[in-house]
Scaffold this motif. Structure first.
Motif, short mmCIF file in Angstrom:
data_model
loop_
_atom_site.label_atom_id
_atom_site.label_comp_id
_atom_site.label_asym_id
_atom_site.label_seq_id
_atom_site.Cartn_x
_atom_site.Cartn_y
_atom_site.Cartn_z
N PRO A 1 0.37 -1.04 -0.15
CA PRO A 1 0.11 0.38 -0.16
C PRO A 1 0.92 1.68 -0.02
CG PRO A 1 -0.21 -1.12 2.34
CD PRO A 1 0.63 -1.75 1.11
N SER A 2 0.59 2.91 -0.25
CA SER A 2 0.95 3.53 -0.76
C SER A 2 1.07 4.16 0.52
CB SER A 2 0.57 4.35 -1.54
OG SER A 2 -0.55 4.78 -1.36
N GLY A 3 -0.21 3.89 1.99
CA GLY A 3 0.18 4.26 2.88
C GLY A 3 1.52 4.14 4.27
N CYS A 4 0.66 3.82 5.32
CA CYS A 4 1.21 3.01 5.95
C CYS A 4 1.37 1.20 5.45
CB CYS A 4 0.90 3.33 7.37
SG CYS A 4 1.57 2.38 8.35
N ARG A 5 2.24 0.40 5.31
CA ARG A 5 2.41 -0.60 5.43
C ARG A 5 1.66 -1.81 6.59
NH1 ARG A 5 8.18 -1.20 2.10
NH2 ARG A 5 7.31 -0.23 1.04
N PHE A 6 1.41 -1.06 7.53
CA PHE A 6 0.85 -1.60 8.92
C PHE A 6 -0.57 -1.41 8.66
CE2 PHE A 6 0.03 -2.57 13.59
CZ PHE A 6 0.22 -4.48 13.43
N ALA A 7 -1.20 -0.29 8.27
CA ALA A 7 -2.80 0.29 8.22
C ALA A 7 -3.81 -0.81 8.89
CB ALA A 7 -2.71 0.88 6.93
N ARG B 1 -5.25 2.78 13.59
CA ARG B 1 -5.66 3.61 12.49
C ARG B 1 -6.18 4.71 12.56
NH1 ARG B 1 -6.63 -0.91 9.65
NH2 ARG B 1 -9.01 -0.10 10.16
N ILE B 2 -5.80 5.73 11.20
CA ILE B 2 -6.93 7.68 10.92
C ILE B 2 -6.46 7.42 9.80
CG2 ILE B 2 -6.25 8.50 13.28
CD1 ILE B 2 -4.05 9.77 12.74
N PRO B 3 -6.94 8.38 9.32
CA PRO B 3 -7.54 8.23 8.23
C PRO B 3 -6.31 8.55 7.26
CG PRO B 3 -9.57 9.69 8.93
CD PRO B 3 -8.46 9.49 10.54
N ILE B 4 -5.32 9.82 7.60
CA ILE B 4 -3.60 9.37 7.12
C ILE B 4 -2.94 8.81 7.21
CG2 ILE B 4 -3.16 10.98 9.46
CD1 ILE B 4 -1.38 12.69 7.64
N ARG C 1 17.11 9.19 20.81
CA ARG C 1 17.93 8.74 20.38
C ARG C 1 16.01 7.57 20.25
NH1 ARG C 1 21.02 6.40 24.13
NH2 ARG C 1 22.01 5.00 22.49
N HIS C 2 14.87 7.39 19.78
CA HIS C 2 14.36 6.65 19.54
C HIS C 2 13.63 7.31 18.46
CE1 HIS C 2 11.29 4.16 21.80
NE2 HIS C 2 10.65 4.16 20.19
N ALA C 3 13.42 6.23 17.20
CA ALA C 3 12.67 7.04 16.55
C ALA C 3 11.32 5.45 16.12
CB ALA C 3 13.76 7.05 15.25
N LEU C 4 10.11 6.49 15.49
CA LEU C 4 9.31 5.46 14.98
C LEU C 4 8.63 5.67 13.47
CD1 LEU C 4 6.47 5.50 17.53
CD2 LEU C 4 7.85 6.95 17.70
N ARG C 5 8.15 5.27 12.98
CA ARG C 5 7.38 5.10 11.33
C ARG C 5 6.22 5.31 12.14
NH1 ARG C 5 9.69 4.81 6.53
NH2 ARG C 5 11.14 3.97 7.24
N CYS C 6 4.96 6.20 12.09
CA CYS C 6 3.61 6.16 13.14
C CYS C 6 3.31 7.45 13.34
CB CYS C 6 3.74 5.29 13.87
SG CYS C 6 1.96 5.45 14.35
N PHE C 7 2.61 7.53 12.44
CA PHE C 7 1.45 9.49 12.43
C PHE C 7 0.85 8.64 14.20
CE2 PHE C 7 1.31 8.26 7.86
CZ PHE C 7 2.11 9.63 7.59
N ASN C 8 0.27 8.35 14.82
CA ASN C 8 -0.87 7.85 15.55
C ASN C 8 -0.04 6.61 16.82
OD1 ASN C 8 -2.84 8.83 16.80
ND2 ASN C 8 -4.33 7.06 16.45
N PRO C 9 0.93 6.66 17.23
CA PRO C 9 1.58 6.18 18.37
C PRO C 9 0.31 6.50 19.40
CG PRO C 9 3.39 8.29 18.36
CD PRO C 9 1.60 7.91 17.31
N THR C 10 0.56 5.34 20.54
CA THR C 10 -0.63 5.56 21.71
C THR C 10 0.48 4.54 23.03
OG1 THR C 10 -1.46 4.03 20.73
CG2 THR C 10 -2.34 6.35 21.29
N PRO C 11 0.43 4.80 23.72
CA PRO C 11 1.40 3.87 24.79
C PRO C 11 0.78 2.92 24.64
CG PRO C 11 0.37 5.75 25.94
CD PRO C 11 -0.45 5.71 24.56
N TYR C 12 1.73 1.97 25.68
CA TYR C 12 1.29 0.67 25.58
C TYR C 12 0.51 -0.25 26.65
CZ TYR C 12 2.03 -4.65 25.52
OH TYR C 12 2.85 -5.84 25.24
#
Ligand SMILES: Nc1ncnc2c1ncn2[C@@H]1O[C@H](COP(=O)(O)OP(=O)(O)OP(=O)(O)O)[C@@H](O)[C@H]1O
Ligand SMILES: Nc1ncnc2c1ncn2[C@@H]1O[C@H](COP(=O)(O)OP(=O)(O)OP(=O)(O)O)[C@@H](O)[C@H]1O
Ligand code: SF4
Ligand SMILES: [Mg+2]
Ligand SMILES: [Mg+2]
Lengths: 339, 316
Positions: free
Chosen positions: A297-303, A309-312, A326-337
């Motif tokens: 998919p062209s958006g997030c691959r985990f969507a 998931r949110i629309p973006i 030093r902690h990076a992530l690829r996510c538009f809408n992270p939430t605590p675990y």
């Protein structure tokens, strides 16, 4: 709050130049119609004396990343982008002869499936001593002695007498340790270990992890450790990259990521672990499945599998962004675990 | 329905030559499996754990008669496996499947995914298109990509190959599956998926498993009973609940206490000293034969005396 940083800058923070820097690596597989990227703009670095873990979904490109570094990728694959700097030299530009003097000597590899790397027609002793002779000038007896010592340190009982056995005469876990011996016997600067302990019980696993820790301490060994075993990562790695569908989706210090996983995929992985104490009726599974390489998919691959998931998420492709030092992530809408 | 166990193994021994002299005569042997007896009931999962090199894969191969034992007997579904004729063996080979520890070695490199899976499928009662659909269904069940049917083994990742061999084993509708480290190359979510699948099939079809793994949390989830191997012998065997909550043999205790801290949800078992273990076994003879733990008739432990005890414990 968050700043966009080029991902290659997310290193161990030691301040010195990393031993290995993988920058925007793209490794593609040739297809009948078009090529697909099995490794898609992957960046990370490994410092001197650092143990760097890589975890991720089966088929997400971990082995392909490792094989790219040593330029041992399958014939139907090619490195089509990026750079791999080892001690300042871009390995992607070296000729085969120069690569050969690095392999097994300065960088060595433990392959995921031992029998792909061991030659069935030579004894284990012959294979190990051959590596020793290829890179150093020692007598036959000395080479044999060193080979036996190495096997012994890896927990093979009666090591000296087992030198004359062939690979098929060893158990799965013993073959893994033979490969480890092949990889470590020349004291490499970098060890790339692809699932090195999958066939080992905890007592021998602990012995091998101790040996790696010792070599790191005494010889400054750096390790790129690919494993599905989150316990092993937790125990021995300094930093970890989580891969999903060809990309790094989260990267950072192990303690931070285990204490505070941010990416929904990382969180799903931790949630899926079976526990020792009780027999659950069903184990947690991340719903859905990984997209096909040909139909990313062209958006997030985990969507499609994500609870956050949110629309973006389906409209734009998230970039790897540093969310705490030093902690990076690829996510538009992270939430605590939450477990 | 008989109450006879599906599998009964008696005094199985396998010795391998590991060194030969100038004339090709064997001069040294490894006793990979050293007098093993066990039973597996229909519909149950017996898990096999043990040190690397302790003989688990060899025992698996012996049980399926992929190699011949030095001595001992194997009974499966009312039949003497070692005395079976060709027709009986064919039937046995279909009913009893194995998922090999090293999938790369066991998959024919010249066969595509669909051929590998369909290979052992019974011809009868299925049209060509039904077979094709069944193959696709199995590949999907183990979450392989849609084009897996047309790929060769070397075109998969390690974990994908492992799932291919799982699909192949399930394709022939076996009643017994020996699974040798079947999920060792899978990420934890995929691993959970496959373990759930195996449990579902067991509930639905009454499958019987001999399940080999070094991962104690996986064993905890799958096993009804656990057998612990050490140097070719079974040193402890019993209901999973009892072996996990009350391990007696020092090697079992080590296994359970050395699990990386992250995975252990509770406290590791307390380590018994020799005297305490002897007391637990009751009248330990130190002979190395399996003896019942007091109050737990199904829970058996081999005790070789104090010296062996100290040696085992020395490994921790
Ligand atoms: N020779 C090949 N030809 C075609 N596709 C391949 C080939 N080798 C690997 N692939 C594909 O490339 C992707 C990445 O494979 P890779 O071996 O790197 O996965 P991995 O992360 O190591 O997975 P695992 O944990 O299962 O070993 C997978 O989807 C796999 O199917
Ligand atoms: N074909 C063979 N020839 C000689 N020795 C063998 C052969 N196969 C196995 N062995 C030996 O028998 C012993 C048991 O091996 P086996 O493969 O059964 O161990 P395992 O318990 O499955 O170990 P792992 O957990 O490492 O897979 C080992 O010492 C091994 O070297
Ligand atoms: S970007 Fe969106 S869909 Fe992707 S992981 Fe984050 S929240 Fe989920
Ligand atoms: Mg791999
Ligand atoms: Mg084995």
């Amino acid at each position: 709050m968050t700043a966009m940083v080029p991902t290659a800058d997310i290193d161990s923070g030691s301040g010195t130049a990393p031993l290995l820097q993988v920058r925007d690596l793209v490794t593609s597989i040739k297809g009948r119609k078009s090529d697909v990227a099995a490794v898609d703009h992957v960046s990370f670095s490994v410092s001197r004396g650092e143990i760097f873990g890589v975890v991720g979904e089966s088929g997400c490109g971990k082995s392909m990343t490792a094989l790219s570094i040593l330029r041992l990728i399958p014939v139907n694959a090619a490195i089509t982008g990026g750079a791999i700097l080892f001690d300042g030299v871009d390995l992607t530009t070296l000729n085969e002869r120069a690569m050969r003097s690095i392999r097994g000597n300065r960088i060595s590899m433990v392959f995921q499936e031992p029998m792909t790397a061991l030659d069935p027609s030579f004894t284990v002793g012959t294979q190990i001593t051959e590596v020793i002779h290829a890179h150093s000038n020692v007598s036959k007896a000395e080479a044999r002695e060193r080979a036996a010592q190495m096997l012994d340190r890896l927990g093979i009982t009666n090591a000296a007498s087992r030198l004359d056995s062939y690979p098929h005469q060893f158990s799965g876990g013993m073959r893994q340790r033979v490969m480890m011996a092949l990889a470590l016997v020349m004291n490499p600067q970098l060890l790339i270990a692809d699932e090195p302990t999958t066939a080992l019980d905890v007592t021998i696993q602990a012995q091998i992890l101790d040996l790696i820790a010792e070599l790191r301490r005494d010889m400054g060994l750096s390790v790129l450790l690919i494993t599905h075993n989150l316990g092993v990562v937790h125990e021995i790695a300094d930093r970890v990259a989580v891969m999903y569908a060809g990309e790094v989706v989260e990267i950072g210090p192990v303690q931070q990521i285990f204490a505070n996983p941010q990416h929904p995929y990382t969180q799903g992985l931790l949630r899926s672990m079976p526990y020792l104490t009780d027999r659950q009726d069903r184990l947690y599974v991340i719903p859905g499945r990984v997209p096909e390489l040909r139909a990313m998919p062209s958006g997030c691959r985990f969507a499609a599998r994500c609870r956050n998931r949110i629309p973006i998420c389906t409209q734009r492709h998230p970039q790897l962004v540093e969310n705490e030092p030093r902690h990076a992530l690829r996510c538009f809408n992270p939430t605590p675990y939450v477990d | 329905m008989s109450t006879e166990p599906l599998l009964t193994v008696n005094n199985l021994v396998k010795r391998f030559p590991v060194a030969t002299d100038f004339f090709g005569r064997s001069t040294a042997f490894v006793s990979a499996v050293d007098d093993v007896s066990l039973q597996v009931q229909r519909g149950e999962t017996l898990a096999l754990v043990g040190e690397s090199g302790s003989g688990k894969s060899t025992l698996a191969r012996l049980v399926l008669r992929l190699i011949e034992p030095t001595s001992g007997s194997v009974r499966f579904d009312g039949q003497d496996v070692l005395g079976s004729n060709k027709g009986q063996m064919q039937e046995f080979r279909r009913k009893a499947q194995i998922i090999f520890q090293d999938p790369f070695e066991s998959l024919d490199p010249r066969m595509k995914g669909e051929v590998i899976v369909a290979e052992g499928m019974p011809d009868s009662g299925r049209s060509k298109s039904e077979r094709k659909a069944r193959v696709a269904e199995l590949l999907d069940l183990v979450q392989l990509p849609a084009d897996a049917a047309r790929r060769f083994p070397h075109e998969f990742s390690g974990g994908q190959r492992q799932r291919l061999s799982i699909a192949r084993a399930l394709a022939v509708d076996p009643i017994f599956v020996v699974a040798d480290e079947p999920v060792s190359a899978l990420d934890v979510s995929m691993q959970s998926q496959i373990l759930n699948l195996m449990r579902d099939l067991q509930d639905r079809l009454g499958l019987t498993y001999l399940f080999i793994s070094h991962d104690m949390s996986v064993i905890r989830h799958m096993a009804d009973r656990v057998a612990v191997m050490y140097l070719g012998q079974i040193v402890e065997i019993g209901p999973a609940v009892e072996v996990f909550s009350n391990p007696v043999h020092p090697y079992t205790q080590t296994l359970l206490s050395a699990v990386p801290s992250l995975i252990v949800g509770g406290t590791p078992p307390t380590l018994l000293d020799y005297e305490a273990a002897r007391a637990a076994i009751g009248a330990c003879t130190g002979s190395g034969s399996l003896q019942a733990v007091s109050g737990q008739p199904d829970h058996m432990v081999a005790c070789f005396g104090e010296d062996a005890w100290v040696r085992h414990r020395g490994r921790m």
